[in-house]
Design a protein around this motif. Structure first.
Motif, PDB file in Angstrom:
ATOM      1  N   PRO A  37       4.251   4.257  13.025  1.00 32.94           N
ATOM      2  CA  PRO A  37       4.560   4.906  11.747  1.00 32.94           C
ATOM      3  C   PRO A  37       3.342   4.861  10.824  1.00 32.94           C
ATOM      4  N   ARG A  38       3.255   5.863   9.972  1.00 38.25           N
ATOM      5  CA  ARG A  38       2.153   5.946   9.014  1.00 38.25           C
ATOM      6  C   ARG A  38       2.722   6.230   7.637  1.00 38.25           C
ATOM      7  N   LEU A  39       2.057   5.690   6.636  1.00 34.07           N
ATOM      8  CA  LEU A  39       2.521   5.815   5.262  1.00 34.07           C
ATOM      9  C   LEU A  39       1.338   6.207   4.371  1.00 34.07           C
ATOM     10  N   TYR A  40       1.600   7.125   3.445  1.00 33.21           N
ATOM     11  CA  TYR A  40       0.563   7.643   2.553  1.00 33.21           C
ATOM     12  C   TYR A  40       1.051   7.602   1.107  1.00 33.21           C
ATOM     13  N   ALA A  41       0.170   7.213   0.208  1.00 34.72           N
ATOM     14  CA  ALA A  41       0.422   7.353  -1.217  1.00 34.72           C
ATOM     15  C   ALA A  41      -0.044   8.745  -1.620  1.00 34.72           C
ATOM     16  N   LEU A  42       0.645   9.356  -2.552  1.00 36.55           N
ATOM     17  CA  LEU A  42       0.237  10.651  -3.092  1.00 36.55           C
ATOM     18  C   LEU A  42      -0.214  10.450  -4.537  1.00 36.55           C
ATOM     19  N   GLN A  75      -2.055   4.274   3.887  1.00 41.51           N
ATOM     20  CA  GLN A  75      -1.873   2.856   3.631  1.00 41.51           C
ATOM     21  C   GLN A  75      -1.972   2.095   4.952  1.00 41.51           C
ATOM     22  N   ASP A  76      -2.890   1.176   5.021  1.00 46.12           N
ATOM     23  CA  ASP A  76      -3.061   0.366   6.224  1.00 46.12           C
ATOM     24  C   ASP A  76      -2.139  -0.837   6.183  1.00 46.12           C
TER      25      ASP A  76
END
Length: 182
Positions: A37-42, A75-76
């Motif tokens: 899974p990968r997560l990103y801040a906008l 986000q790592d």
């Protein structure tokens, strides 16, 4: 996880949230399948350039094309041994983050298979893995603090599977993301 397979009627508007969702999906797709899974801040691109002037040259074309657009920041450090939904339960974004995007791969079964799902977890895993109508999919969900939402779903097979998109394709994942912003 439920995915509404009905495509949207007519073309979707090119909103900043939709565009960044498609950009993240394309970025992740370039790395192939079988990803964690990968997560990103906008972050609003204009705010990012204001607070980080060194990025102005790099982001100037993006800012000119979409003055109200977002920049995604991966986000790592997501725990590899924990389901994404559990991880999201412990995340609270700072005020500078206007939204977030999550990408996760899942196995989906047709709705008619739900009646046959075993209760035992080991049996369930075997059932899903061996089901002839199972589909591997990549789910992308994006939300903003102001209530915006967009999602995209792509099947692994066939290789040229179309990208389905709309605001409510993966409501469960969207709900998890919204809770990180409140």
């Amino acid at each position: 996880m439920h995915v509404d397979p009905e495509p949207a009627a007519g073309p979707l508007p090119s909103t900043p949230l939709r565009l960044v969702t498609l950009e993240v999906e394309s970025h992740v797709a370039a790395d192939g399948w079988d990803q964690p899974p990968r997560l990103y801040a906008l972050v609003p691109t204009a705010d990012l350039v204001e607070h980080e002037p060194a990025l102005k040259e790099r982001l100037s074309a993006q800012l000119e094309a979409q003055p109200d657009g977002f920049t995604s920041i991966e986000q790592d450090g997501l725990p590899p041994d924990r389901p994404l939904e559990e991880t999201l339960g412990g995340i609270e974004w700072p005020d500078a983050v206007a939204g977030c995007v999550a990408v996760v791969e899942r196995v989906m079964l047709p709705p008619e298979a739900e009646d046959d799902l075993p209760d035992d977890e080991a049996e369930l895993l075997t059932f899903v893995a061996e089901h002839p109508d199972r589909r591997d999919v990549r789910l992308v969900a994006a939300v903003t603090r102001d209530g915006g939402r967009h999602s995209a779903v792509r099947a692994r097979d066939p290789h040229d599977a179309p990208l389905l998109e709309g605001p409510d394709l993966v409501p469960g994942l969207v709900d998890h993301l919204i809770r990180t912003l409140t």
